[in-house]
Each structure stands twice: as structure tokens, then as C-alpha cells.
Write an enzyme that holds these catalytic residues in place. Structure first.
Site: not given
Ligand code: NAD
Length: 500
Positions: A266, A300, A402
Site C-alpha cells: 500500500e 495516503c 505526492e
Molecule cells: P516509509 O516508506 O519511509 O516508511 C514506512 C515503513 O517502512 C517504516 O516502518 C520504515 O521504518 C520502514 N522502512 C523504511 N525503509 C525500509 C527498508 N529498506 N526495508 C524495510 N522497511 C523499511 O514511509 P513513511 O514516510 O513512514 O510514510 C509515508 C508514506 O506512506 C507515504 O508515501 C504515504 O502515502 C504512504 N502511505 C500509504 C498508505 C496506503 O494505504 N496506501 C497509507 C499510509 C501511508
């Protein structure tokens, strides 16, 4: 109560936190193998709330081993109906402990208490009870493929699930993954975002208190590049379910390739909204405001690019700006005293800086800043007054990227085909909406806009019963609905011959 304790501590000189939080592995609160801790901050005050044990690969190994034992043991061997009862009891304990959860989530995420109490927490309970009810209804089918044999399918839980969640809706998005996974009989290692680890640990404790066996839900706070990557690359994890950015989504796909893990992604969104000439402008403005400024725009799903028909554009924009002007971002720590506070801070300084750069890019390229953009000077907290930018170039960052905050570009259109083409001119495809009563335009939008979900004369909002997910760079796989259950099972076909 938690906020009171914290406020008393922060009023005193010197470092003041709620204390130290340990990992949750195999039913026990344990320090990280490395002995390391990291700070989690209140984005309203920039003060440290707590120190949290920092999981890395060694802790993830222990958590995955515990999850495997629980999958092969107590949880995997339990009658499905009993799993459902335990999930219901967990929901009851969450309800009883909601004040603590709401306050903790508010401190850690900056969201107003009133918003979590009204929206996030009820949504968590709805999702959990919805899937608890499904636990004993996850059936196979008898399919009459042969006359001389019994042919049927069974739905078997996938196994150990690694769940990785972002910081914007820690409780809610966590539950979107936990409830269907556990209802199917899977066990989970949950890695909350490093910015918001506190409520996940509390939820894990409540699961244990509800009688959910040790090892079924393990919680390993830590950084993405260490704990998250270890989970994604782990050979004994069968599935990864991830919500976060597309960049990390791509890394997850690479990591999951090792043992061909199942993956649900997601990712982000840049949802278009098309407001047609016959739209109920008043209703559209109100919905767009909630859809864009909800959670300080850090969602999101939301109204991220609005295209308004030329004939109603001026009226739409003047109402929008008047109503946006009523929003006032407020301090997290006093949010309990301000039940009407609708917007907290941006979660990090870096996040706010990026938003300001996107606004600057939109304005320097020809857009007009109609309202907002103030940051409250040099005071503490990463606040941003909600922004509306009129008619930025379609090539601007505001329209191409975004925008993860309270910033709304509004554009004008005259030709419907053109509006659809511009709506689709984005890498993303999460949600979309159209405001009209013209049935032809409604059906055209539903078919032609490239998105996983389309709303008509409605705010962008998810429901437990309806599949939720995106297309294009917004990811794949569904959460919610029976579709989410299917992403935590393998469907096996069985042919029983020798019966004739
Ligand atoms: P992010 O991708 O930076 O981090 C999300 C999670 O992934 C965190 O727990 C982080 O520690 C982990 N992570 C980071 N690097 C990783 C790696 N290399 N391997 C495994 N895990 C890793 O995102 P964010 O800044 O926390 O959240 C914002 C983003 O999430 C935005 O793009 C937003 O649109 C998206 N989002 C999507 C939805 C949806 O349902 N489509 C819902 C909420 C947020």
C-alpha cells in the site's frame, strides 16, 4: 492521564520522559540484543517522550522464530472459532484501554486527541471486530470438476507475516494488517515506524492480556534499514505486508524475492478530484477540505489535486479559502483541552521543509498562493498553516509528486476529456472522486480514471467491507474486505479419487 504525567515531567527541568520501552517477543518485554535504545519525540514540542529498545537483525530473528513456533503450535492448532473469540476479547480490552491508547498515539504522532478518539480508535475496533467475525468463516469450496472424485479447495494460512507500517496512522494501519492476518491463523512480527512505536507495543500487551498466545504477535520497533530490512529478507517469513512510500516498496520487492515471499504493497497517492459544472459546490468544498486537511494532510488517501469546471471555479475557490482560513494548527500537548482542534503538526522538520519546497515550486512556476504557509516562526513544533495554491502548472512538483501535508493545488478545466487526462497524469493510482449528477460522467470517471477506488459525490474514505488499495505506483494487493483475507491464505486444490 499519560499526557498529564508527561506534561508534569516536561515542566520540570532536565530530560523528562515516560521511561524506557522494551521489545515484545514471544510474550515477553525484552531489551534489544544490542542493548541500544532510540528516542521517540512529540512533534508538537520536539521533546523526547520515551526511549525505545532498538531492534535489529538479531531481534528480528528471535521474533520470527517465536512467530514460527506459535504458528506451528498454539495458534495454528486452535479452532478457528476460538481464534475469533480471542480477537473479540482483544477488541474489548482495547475499548477498555482506549484513553491510554488515544493519549499515547496523540503524543507520539502529534494528532489531536479528539481526532484519534473520534476516528482512529473506532476504526481500529471496527476493523478488529469485522475480521474477528470472519475467523471461522474462511472456507474452501466444493467444486464439481469430476463425477468420480471429490474436488474441493481449502484456504490455509500463509504462515509468518512481517508487517511494516508508517507513522501517519500507527494504530489504524497496524490493525488493517493484524486483524485479517490473525483471523486467518497467521502469526505476525510487526515493525512500527521508528517515529511512532509506542501504541504498537501497548496493543501487543493487550493482545497477550486477552489470551492470545505468546509469539502470535511480536513487536520490534527499529529503523527501516535494519529491523525492517531484516524482516523483509528473512528466509522464514512467508509474507510481507507493507504500507509506506513507493521507494521503500521497491526495496521490499527486491528483498522478498529471496524466498519468493507474498507481498502486499500500500504505497502513496495523489488522488484527483473532478468537480463538474453541475456539482453541489458547497458539499464538494466541505468534502475536499476534510479529504485534504485530515491528519494535517499526512494521509495516503485524500483530495490531493482538484480540477474544477471553469463555470464554478471562482465560487469553489472563494468558499474553499474562507473555510481553510478557519483551520488553526495546534499544539499536541494541549490538544486534550481543545476538543475542536482539527490539525496537529507535521511529523518531522524534514517533512515540513519538503512541503514548503513543493509550494515554492508551484508558486514560482505560475501558481498563486491563496492562503497559508505560515510556520509559527521559530517556536517549537513543526506546524504549517494549511495552504491552497491556485492553478500551479501541471508539470509542477505539487501536481507531479505526492504532497504529504496540508497543501492543496486547485486547477481549472473546461473539457471533461481533458480533466480525465490530467487526473491520470500521475504515477499514482490510489483514489479518485467526481462531483456531478450526470450519470454519463459518473460512469466515465469510474471507468477511465486510473485508481483503485473511485468515490462519487463522496469524500475519500475507506470501509472495512470494501477492498482498499491502489494501482500503478500506489501498489498492489488489497486491504479490507474478504479480499484482504485472501492475501493471508494459500488456496489449495484437493482431488479425492477412488470413491466410485
Ligand atoms: P516509509 O516508506 O519511509 O516508511 C514506512 C515503513 O517502512 C517504516 O516502518 C520504515 O521504518 C520502514 N522502512 C523504511 N525503509 C525500509 C527498508 N529498506 N526495508 C524495510 N522497511 C523499511 O514511509 P513513511 O514516510 O513512514 O510514510 C509515508 C508514506 O506512506 C507515504 O508515501 C504515504 O502515502 C504512504 N502511505 C500509504 C498508505 C496506503 O494505504 N496506501 C497509507 C499510509 C501511508
Amino acid at each position: 492521564m499519560i499526557i498529564d504525567t508527561y506534561l508534569k515531567k516536561t515542566a520540570a527541568p532536565g530530560p523528562a520522559t515516560l521511561g524506557r520501552e522494551l521489545l515484545l517477543i514471544d510474550g515477553r518485554r525484552v531489551p534489544a540484543v544490542s542493548g541500544k535504545f532510540f528516542d521517540t519525540l512529540d512533534p508538537s514540542t520536539e521533546r523526547v517522550i520515551a526511549q525505545v529498545a532498538e531492534a535489529d537483525a538479531a531481534d528480528v530473528d528471535a521474533a520470527v522464530a517465536a512467530a514460527r513456533r506459535a504458528f506451528e503450535g498454539a495458534w495454528g492448532q486452535m479452532r478457528a472459532a476460538d481464534r475469533g473469540h480471542l480477537l473479540m476479547r482483544w477488541a474489548e480490552l482495547i475499548r477498555q484501554n482506549q484513553d491510554a491508547l488515544v493519549e499515547l498515539e496523540s503524543l507520539d504522532s502529534g494528532k489531536p486527541v479528539s481526532a484519534i478518539r473520534r476516528q482512529d480508535l473506532p476504526a481500529v475496533l471496527d476493523t478488529l471486530t469485522y475480521y474477528a467475525g470472519w475467523a471461522d468463516k474462511i472456507n474452501g469450496q466444493v467444486i464439481p470438476a469430476r463425477l468420480d472424485a471429490l474436488t474441493y479447495t481449502v484456504r490455509e494460512p500463509i504462515g509468518v507475516v512481517g508487517a511494516i507500517v508508517p507513522w501517519n496512522f500507527p494504530l489504524m494501519i497496524g490493525m488493517w494488517k493484524l486483524a485479517p492476518a490473525l483471523a486467518c491463523g497467521c502469526t505476525v512480527v510487526l515493525k512500527p515506524a521508528e517515529l511512532t512505536p509506542l501504541t504498537a507495543l501497548k496493543m501487543g500487551e493487550l493482545a497477550l492480556a486477552a489470551g492470545i498466545p505468546p509469539g502470535v504477535l511480536n513487536v520490534v520497533p527499529g529503523y527501516g534499514k535494519t529491523a525492517g530490512a531484516a524482516l523483509v529478507n528473512h528466509p522464514d517469513v512467508d509474507k510481507v505486508t507493507f504500507t509506506g512510500s513507493p521507494a521503500v516498496g521497491r526495496e521490499i520487492l527486491r528483498g522478498a524475492a529471496g524466498n519468493l515471499k507474498r507481498v502486499t504493497l500500500e504505497l502513496g497517492g495523489s488522488d484527483p478530484v473532478i468537480v463538474c459544472a453541475d456539482a453541489d459546490v458547497d458539499a464538494a468544498v466541505k468534502a475536499v477540505i476534510i479529504g485534504r486537511y485530515w491528519n494535517a494532510g499526512q494521509a495516503c488517501l485524500g483530495c490531493k489535486r482538484v480540477f474544477v469546471h471553469d463555470s464554478v471555479y471562482d465560487g469553489f475557490v472563494s468558499q474553499l479559502v474562507e473555510r481553510v482560513g478557519r483551520y488553526e494548527p495546534g499544539d499536541g500537548a494541549v490538544k486534550a483541552e481543545k476538543p475542536k482542534l482539527r490539525m496537529g503538526p507535521i511529523h518531522t522538520r524534514q517533512g515540513r521543509d519538503e512541503l514548503l519546497e513543493q509550494v515554492e515550486d508551484g508558486v514560482s512556476g505560475g501558481g498563486e498562493l491563496l492562503i497559508g504557509g505560515g510556520t509559527g516562526g521559530n517556536g517549537k513544533g513543526w506546524f504549517l498553516e494549511p495552504v491552497v495554491v491556485a492553478e500551479p502548472a501541471d508539470t509542477s512538483r505539487l501536481m507531479r509528486e505526492e504532497v504529504f501535508g496540508p497543501v492543496l493545488p486547485v486547477s481549472r478545466f473546461t473539457d471533461f476529456d481533458d480533466a480525465i487526462a490530467r487526473a491520470n497524469d500521475t504515477p499514482y493510482g490510489l483514489g479518485s472522486s467526481i462531483w456531478t449528477h450526470d450519470a454519463r460522467l459518473i460512469h466515465r470517471a469510474a471507468q477511465e480514471i486510473e485508481s483503485g477506488m473511485t468515490w462519487v459525490n463522496q469524500i475519500h474514505y475507506g470501509y472495512d467491507e470494501l477492498p482498499f488499495g491502489g494501482v500503478k505506483a500506489s501498489g498492489y494487493g488489497k486491504e479490507h474486505g474478504i479480499e484482504a483475507l485472501d492475501s493471508y491464505v494459500e488456496i489449495k486444490s484437493v482431488v479425492v479419487g477412488g470413491l466410485a
